[in-house]
Design a protein around this motif. Structure first.
Motif, PDB file in Angstrom:
ATOM      1  N   GLU A 162      64.927 -77.450  37.402  1.00 22.17           N
ATOM      2  CA  GLU A 162      64.459 -78.808  37.691  1.00 22.17           C
ATOM      3  C   GLU A 162      65.572 -79.697  38.226  1.00 22.17           C
ATOM      4  O   GLU A 162      65.375 -80.466  39.167  1.00 22.17           O
ATOM      5  CB  GLU A 162      63.864 -79.426  36.427  1.00 22.17           C
ATOM      6  N   HIS A 163      66.753 -79.599  37.624  1.00 22.23           N
ATOM      7  CA  HIS A 163      67.861 -80.490  37.990  1.00 22.23           C
ATOM      8  C   HIS A 163      68.894 -79.818  38.895  1.00 22.23           C
ATOM      9  O   HIS A 163      69.916 -80.433  39.222  1.00 22.23           O
ATOM     10  CB  HIS A 163      68.515 -81.051  36.732  1.00 22.23           C
ATOM     11  N   PRO A 182      74.152 -85.334  39.623  1.00 21.55           N
ATOM     12  CA  PRO A 182      72.955 -85.641  38.842  1.00 21.55           C
ATOM     13  C   PRO A 182      72.831 -87.131  38.536  1.00 21.55           C
ATOM     14  O   PRO A 182      73.825 -87.811  38.339  1.00 21.55           O
ATOM     15  CB  PRO A 182      73.119 -84.836  37.560  1.00 21.55           C
ATOM     16  N   ALA A 199      68.779 -87.235  34.523  1.00 22.67           N
ATOM     17  CA  ALA A 199      69.027 -85.794  34.498  1.00 22.67           C
ATOM     18  C   ALA A 199      70.149 -85.482  33.514  1.00 22.67           C
ATOM     19  O   ALA A 199      70.035 -84.567  32.695  1.00 22.67           O
ATOM     20  CB  ALA A 199      69.382 -85.286  35.890  1.00 22.67           C
ATOM     21  N   THR A 200      71.231 -86.247  33.594  1.00 23.35           N
ATOM     22  CA  THR A 200      72.358 -86.032  32.687  1.00 23.35           C
ATOM     23  C   THR A 200      71.919 -86.212  31.243  1.00 23.35           C
ATOM     24  O   THR A 200      72.320 -85.452  30.360  1.00 23.35           O
ATOM     25  CB  THR A 200      73.515 -86.994  33.035  1.00 23.35           C
TER      26      THR A 200
END
Length: 75
Positions: free
Chosen positions: A37-38, A58, A62-63
């Protein structure tokens, strides 16, 4: 200009560090779904943190998701 020089210059422009040309991913550090996904690959554990290689820097959400899944900071 070599591939390594280009990687280093690109990483520096984002305030990041470039990875060596070859490394063994830590595939067990994060769920595959999150990595897909990321668009990240876990590279190295540094103390309680996890260093990831990313297709693009990112974003904060996301992180945050990666950090929660790992149980520690993501760099």
């Amino acid at each position: 200009v070599t591939r390594e020089q280009m990687a280093e210059a690109t990483a520096q422009s984002f305030g990041l560090e470039a990875l060596p040309g070859s490394f063994t991913p830590l595939r067990d550090a994060l769920p595959q779904e999150l990595m897909d996904e990321h668009r990240v690959v876990p590279v190295e554990r540094r103390g309680d943190a996890l260093l990831v290689a990313a297709a693009a820097p990112p974003h904060s959400k996301a992180t945050e998701a990666l950090s929660k899944a790992f149980g520690g900071p993501i760099h």
